[in-house]
Design an enzyme around this catalytic site. Structure first.
Site, PDB file in Angstrom:
ATOM      1  N   ILE A 291       5.048   7.082  -1.451  1.00  0.00           N
ATOM      2  CA  ILE A 291       6.060   6.409  -1.331  1.00  0.00           C
ATOM      3  C   ILE A 291       6.421   4.879  -2.052  1.00  0.00           C
ATOM      4  O   ILE A 291       5.521   4.564  -2.522  1.00  0.00           O
ATOM      5  CB  ILE A 291       6.533   6.442   0.068  1.00  0.00           C
TER       6      ILE A 291
ATOM      7  N   LEU B  68       0.570   6.253  -0.504  1.00  0.00           N
ATOM      8  CA  LEU B  68       0.935   7.134   0.257  1.00  0.00           C
ATOM      9  C   LEU B  68       1.804   8.109  -0.190  1.00  0.00           C
ATOM     10  O   LEU B  68       2.440   8.950   0.351  1.00  0.00           O
ATOM     11  CB  LEU B  68       1.625   6.466   1.708  1.00  0.00           C
TER      12      LEU B  68
ATOM     13  N   SER C 162       0.776  -1.283   0.015  1.00  0.00           N
ATOM     14  CA  SER C 162      -0.042  -0.193  -0.177  1.00  0.00           C
ATOM     15  C   SER C 162       0.702   1.088   0.011  1.00  0.00           C
ATOM     16  O   SER C 162       0.246   2.323  -0.010  1.00  0.00           O
ATOM     17  CB  SER C 162      -0.881   0.007   1.316  1.00  0.00           C
ATOM     18  N   GLU C 163       2.349   0.993  -0.018  1.00  0.00           N
ATOM     19  CA  GLU C 163       2.832   2.468   0.175  1.00  0.00           C
ATOM     20  C   GLU C 163       2.860   3.411  -0.972  1.00  0.00           C
ATOM     21  O   GLU C 163       2.894   4.680  -0.749  1.00  0.00           O
ATOM     22  CB  GLU C 163       4.461   2.099   0.191  1.00  0.00           C
ATOM     23  N   VAL C 164       2.559   2.736  -2.134  1.00  0.00           N
ATOM     24  CA  VAL C 164       2.316   3.821  -3.196  1.00  0.00           C
ATOM     25  C   VAL C 164       1.239   4.626  -3.134  1.00  0.00           C
ATOM     26  O   VAL C 164       1.223   5.652  -3.725  1.00  0.00           O
ATOM     27  CB  VAL C 164       2.270   2.918  -4.689  1.00  0.00           C
TER      28      VAL C 164
END
Length: 254
Positions: free
Chosen positions: A137, A135, A131-133
């Site tokens: 990042i 956010l 899920s970082e993308v």
């Protein structure tokens, strides 16, 4: 924060922050690193199990930790990233087999933690996301371990979407899936199988995978031949071969 339980040669490290989905922060990461170092130094520990309290494995990075790092400068962020990635590496390089008992959802760093393990047993109700993308990042710290598990093609699926245990099994992110009521039995079966292996042999086999993957192909024959020669002549190898020929359990399996 982190519970450490030892019984019959098995060290169970439980992420114990149920109020925040067992999210990782700097204190938990440091404690996890200390616990892994202690397991590596204790010959009585044969297998390490990593799991989470309650119905969540790990929600990834703690929001308060993320807020602090958002306000920190590049140097502080770099130091923090290095400390965190070192713990993932400690799981991957631990001279003991590590089993991830994935009791529920995993996100971000939680996925990195399980990807660094040697065997991943997941509840059929677990689900996952890089899920970082979403956010703004990249999943940079966990990338070496996720790519090693699922390969570049799967790792490039950067939608941030949630996927279930069956798909994770098909990808190779997890090794076994069990209904929640059967998760502990499935983990116990894996642990029992791992305990049948020679401790030195397992440690060397883990290192062998890393060495062969990173080596110049021209050096691999020498590396592998030297290793098998050394292990055959070693005390554990001698005991294992004698036990096999004499139709008895080796000393480490008793």
């Amino acid at each position: 924060m982190l519970r450490v339980d030892r019984q019959d040669g098995v060290a169970t490290l439980t992420l114990d922050r149920p109020g925040v989905g067992n999210a990782l922060d700097d204190a938990l990461v440091a404690r996890l690193g200390e616990a892994l170092a202690a397991c590596a130094a204790d010959p009585a520990v044969r297998v390490v199990v990593v799991t989470g309290t309650g119905k969540v494995f790990s929600a990834g990075a703690d929001l308060n930790w993320m807020r602090r790092m958002r306000d920190a400068g590049p140097a502080a962020n770099l130091d923090d990233a290095r400390r965190t990635q070192a713990v993932f590496a400690a799981v991957a390089e631990l001279p003991r087999p590590v089993v991830a008992r994935v009791n529920g959802p995993a996100r971000g760093g939680g996925v990195g933690l399980l990807a660094a393990a040697d065997v991943v047993v997941a509840s059929s109700e677990a689900h996952f996301a890089f899920s970082e993308v979403r956010l703004g990042i990249a999943p940079a710290m966990i990338a070496p371990f996720v790519i090693a598990r699922v390969g570049p093609a799967r790792a490039r699926r950067l939608t941030g979407e949630t996927f279930g245990a069956a798909e994770a099994l098909a990808w190779g992110l997890v090794d076994r899936v069990a209904p929640p009521a059967e998760l502990d039995a499935a983990v116990s079966g894996v642990v029992a199988d791992l305990a049948k292996g020679g401790p030195t042999a397992i440690a060397e086999a883990k290192k062998l995978v890393r060495n062969v993957t990173a080596a110049d192909p021209a050096t691999v024959p020498a590396l592998t031949c030297e290793l098998i020669a050394r292990l055959r002549a070693g005390e554990e190898g001698q005991e294992g071969m004698a036990a096999f020929l004499e139709k008895r359990p080796p000393r480490w399996a008793r």
